[in-house]
Write an enzyme that holds these catalytic residues in place. Structure first.
Site, PDB file in Angstrom:
ATOM      1  CG  ASP A 263      -2.178   0.851   0.960  1.00 14.63           C
ATOM      2  OD1 ASP A 263      -3.210   0.659   1.608  1.00 14.63           O
ATOM      3  OD2 ASP A 263      -2.084   1.761   0.091  1.00 14.63           O
TER       4      ASP A 263
HETATM    5  C1  GLC Z   1      -4.319   4.320  -0.196  1.00  9.66           C
HETATM    6  C2  GLC Z   1      -5.227   3.189   0.223  1.00  9.66           C
HETATM    7  C3  GLC Z   1      -5.345   2.115  -0.807  1.00  9.66           C
HETATM    8  C4  GLC Z   1      -5.225   2.708  -2.196  1.00  9.66           C
HETATM    9  C5  GLC Z   1      -3.804   3.215  -2.329  1.00  9.66           C
HETATM   10  C6  GLC Z   1      -3.549   3.874  -3.696  1.00  9.66           C
HETATM   11  O1  GLC Z   1      -3.570   4.774   0.898  1.00  9.66           O
HETATM   12  O2  GLC Z   1      -4.957   2.569   1.471  1.00  9.66           O
HETATM   13  O3  GLC Z   1      -6.611   1.474  -0.606  1.00  9.66           O
HETATM   14  O4  GLC Z   1      -5.508   1.735  -3.176  1.00  9.66           O
HETATM   15  O5  GLC Z   1      -3.467   4.131  -1.302  1.00  9.66           O
HETATM   16  O6  GLC Z   1      -4.278   5.034  -3.821  1.00  9.66           O
END
Ligand code: GLC
Length: 738
Positions: A263
């Site tokens: 993430d």
């Molecule tokens: C965010 C979220 C995740 C998302 C990623 C990209 O922090 O936790 O769900 O897909 O970043 O935007």
């Protein structure tokens, strides 16, 4: 490309080129050269590294992505295409209800169709991967991201997660109109302590395996191509460095051989968590846990080469990760056609086309849950003075926090929809109040913080106008709700009532007119005790998406008979949390009627049950269940038991009903939940029509994570419940004989 060609390609790549394939950067890095030296200079990237990056996130648009891809390939000696990923959570330009609302449809076919439309639209805009489905099990409405999940039930999340993967990926990623899906957040991100986002997750292995992991596995068994790591710790180790989760379970037990992406900056957060002393250690921990792509940090590109050269990690780890990224690009056909579906003409044809809007309106209508109705609904289309009041009457912010790629002006408001449906005679509209109390500040989501407006003069005018309209109306429709930034990522709340300014409006309107229908726009279950007490009807619309206004009007005027069933329990109060329907009995269960018994598992100030339970939802018609039977009283592991019940529409309107099958394992080597959803069927019945609904019960459905840590069934007695929600009490028993 054949695998042998991919092997040859890998063998020609330098270590730097392989490692660069594991880097993911946001779109601005590819739109201007000065980003490297500008606001993100802290990453310490060179332009050369950016030019070799493997993937990008959250940049969209056919023209822009084709331009980026063209420029990128000109600089890439191996002609390895760039991969474009984004958060297409509940639709791209045509936005569908938030996933928690889609869970209330109990309609996998509709959910699959919505995902397929999201894939068609976003692939036309050049995207290759969506960071969806999110199947985190959620039992705590304080957590803002419950809006992204399909709810509190493991089985339902698995069924709908599979439907989304099918919708996004179709039969093959070589087909146009498909995108690869990425299940998230692995694992158990939905169980943060205190419902506070990013907080510690501390579950027993049994709870993790029994309740939280199965839905992820369902999506992987459906062919989901990517997995995203969760921000949280699991058993004291951050998911992004958790070898048990990633190597042993995900890749070992489940055989997942796709791409594992961190993430956002989660690899850097290994230092913040305190399991990595520095970036080099963070890089080692993550790559050893099988994390292939480093989202938005430079930790991989600045440390992996050193780790290989120092002999700390084998180059094989890099080769394996790079190969998985190349294989994903190959599955998407990018080597043969790096531009895939990206086409401005296709965008013009597909984005927000009528068919897509119709589908959005249909699924939004099925996601709306009727929670209370004393007969005031459905509304009449004429001969009724209606006052639509509230901050959500004329508000385009109906799409939820992750609708970041859509445009608010394309959203149909409640006001517009009502005017479309019944014209302007006998109907009036007023805001009544703001969404948030004056001065309340909530952090921004990629933009400025949100602050409750503080104009007391305007507020008095709004209130005065609303009360005048309410006094003259036969019925008031109060459109209330949370601000969109009050839920979603970073949107945890310690209190889960409507903003006080809106409750005050409800009280003042109730003082002049008792015929009130409250329509709610919110991203989580709320404490609705006062709303329920003062309203004649309560309609849960969630954040219904682009066609939200039309869907709400369809339900209010009975062009759509509401059929939604709650995918997550609504507690009496925040004090009940965590609350979900499938609790254990405990050694001292509280029994209704035994209020004097102090020594039972109970509260002294509120009931144990949810205020509105999982699976609950009313209709304008009524349904009667009778004749619950099993075709035999016992079954062996090889046999199938058939349970059946007759459902009759005893009301005046055609209606859809989700018939729910729950099973209770009465005795096990570990305690077993009072009920577990094991099946559901959504049927439609004309007034007076009856239908016998059957479910096949197999031994597979009776398996659980036993005391011997095996996934197996155990002989003994079971109860079967089939009914309209999780509170059903009628049951029949059978015995599993082994
Ligand atoms: C965010 C979220 C995740 C998302 C990623 C990209 O922090 O936790 O769900 O897909 O970043 O935007």
């Amino acid at each position: 490309m054949e695998q042998t060609e991919l092997d040859q390609l890998l063998s020609k790549m330098t270590l730097d080129e392989k490692i660069d394939q594991l880097l993911q950067l946001t779109g601005e890095f590819f739109e201007s050269e000065d980003v490297v030296t500008g606001p993100t200079s802290y990453l310490g990237l060179t332009q050369e590294t950016v030019d070799l990056t493997g993937s990008s996130l959250n940049v969209v648009g056919a023209k822009k992505l084709n331009h980026i891809q063209k420029q990128y390939l000109e600089k890439n000696s191996h002609k390895i295409p760039l991969l474009f990923m984004a958060d297409i959570i509940n639709g791209y330009k045509t936005v569908f209800p938030i996933p928690l609302a889609q869970g209330c449809t109990f309609n996998p076919e509709l959910v699959e169709k919505s995902a397929a439309v999201a894939a068609k639209e976003s692939s036309a805009s050049g995207l290759h991967v969506t960071f969806s489905p999110m199947v985190d099990l959620v039992r705590d409405p304080r957590w803002g991201r419950v809006m992204e999940s399909t709810g509190e039930d493991t089985y339902l999340n698995g069924v709908l997660g599979r439907a989304m993967v099918r919708g996004y990926q179709g039969e093959s990623l070589l087909e146009s109109g498909t995108i690869a899906s990425c299940v998230k957040h692995f694992a158990a991100y939905g169980a943060p302590a205190g419902g506070r986002d990013y907080n510690t997750v501390d579950l027993s292995e049994r709870t993790l395996r029994e309740d939280y992991l199965p839905a992820y596995k369902e999506t992987i068994d459906e062919g989901c191509e990517l997995v995203m790591t969760a921000f949280n710790t699991v058993d004291g180790i951050p998911a992004t460095a958790n070898k048990t989760l990633m190597n042993d379970i995900l890749r070992g037990e489940w055989g997942f051989d796709g791409v594992l992406i961190s993430d956002y900056a989660a690899i850097a957060e290994l230092m913040t968590h305190g399991v990595a002393d520095d970036e080099k250690e963070a890089a080692r921990l993550a790559i050893e846990a099988g994390v292939d792509i480093d989202m938005m940090t430079s930790i991989y590109v600045k440390n992996l080469k050193r780790l290989v050269e120092e002999g700390v990690i084998p180059e094989k780890l890099i080769n394996d990760s790079t190969m998985r990224v190349l294989q994903l690009k190959n599955k998407l056909g990018l080597f043969e056609n790096p531009y895939r579906d990206a086409s401005e003409e296709l965008e013009k044809e597909l984005l927000l086309c009528d068919d897509h809007r119709c589908l959005s309106r249909e699924i939004a209508g099925e996601s709306i849950v009727l929670l209370k109705n004393d007969g005031v609904l459905p509304l009449q289309k004429q001969n009724q003075k209606l006052a639509f009041i509230g901050p959500y009457v004329d508000n385009t912010s109906l799409s939820g926090l992750w609708s970041i790629h859509s445009d608010k002006e394309t959203v149909v408001t409640v006001k517009q929809a009502v005017l479309d449906k019944i014209g302007e005679a006998d109907v009036s509209f007023a805001k009544g109040c703001e969404i948030l109390n004056p001065g309340v500040l909530i952090g921004g989501f990629g933009g400025e913080p949100t602050v409750g407006p503080n104009d007391s003069v305007a507020a008095q005018e709004d209130l005065k106008e609303a009360l005048q309209l309410a006094e003259k109306a036969d019925v008031v429709v109060l459109a209330l709700g949370e601000h969109v930034v009050q839920s979603g990522e970073g949107g945890s709340r310690a209190e889960i009532t409507l903003p006080e300014i809106q409750l005050d409006l409800l009280r003042k309107i109730h003082a002049v007119n008792h015929k009130i229908i409250v329509v709610l726009f919110n991203g989580r279950p709320l404490d609705l005790r006062e709303v329920h007490e003062k309203a004649s009807a309560v309609v849960e619309a969630w954040f219904p998406g682009t066609e939200g206004g039309h869907a709400v009007a369809d339900v209010l005027f009975n062009d759509v008979n509401p059929s939604g069933k709650l995918s997550m329990s609504f507690p009496y109060s925040v004090g009940q949390i965590p609350i979900h329907y499938n609790m254990f009995n405990t050694g001292r269960p509280f029994k209704k009627g035994n209020e004097g018994n102090r020594f039972a598992s109970r509260y002294t100030d509120i009931p144990n049950e949810a205020f509105y339970p999982f699976g609950f939802g009313l209709s304008y018609t009524s349904f009667e269940y009778f004749g619950l039977t099993l075709d035999k009283a016992s079954m062996s592991s090889e046999e199938v038991l058939t349970a059946s019940v007759t459902v009759k529409n005893t009301g005046a309107y055609t209606g859809k009903e989700t018939v729910q099958l729950y099973i209770q394992d009465l005795v096990g080597s570990v305690v077993r939940p009072l009920k577990e959803l094991k099946g559901f069927k959504k049927i439609s019945l004309e007034p007076g029509e009856a239908q016998t609904v059957t479910f096949e019960i197999t031994e597979e459905m009776l398996k659980f994570y036993t005391a011997s840590k095996k996934w197996e069934s155990e002989a003994g007695k079971f109860k079967v419940f089939i009914g309209p929600d999780s509170c059903i009490e009628d049951f029949v028993e059978f015995t599993l004989v082994k």
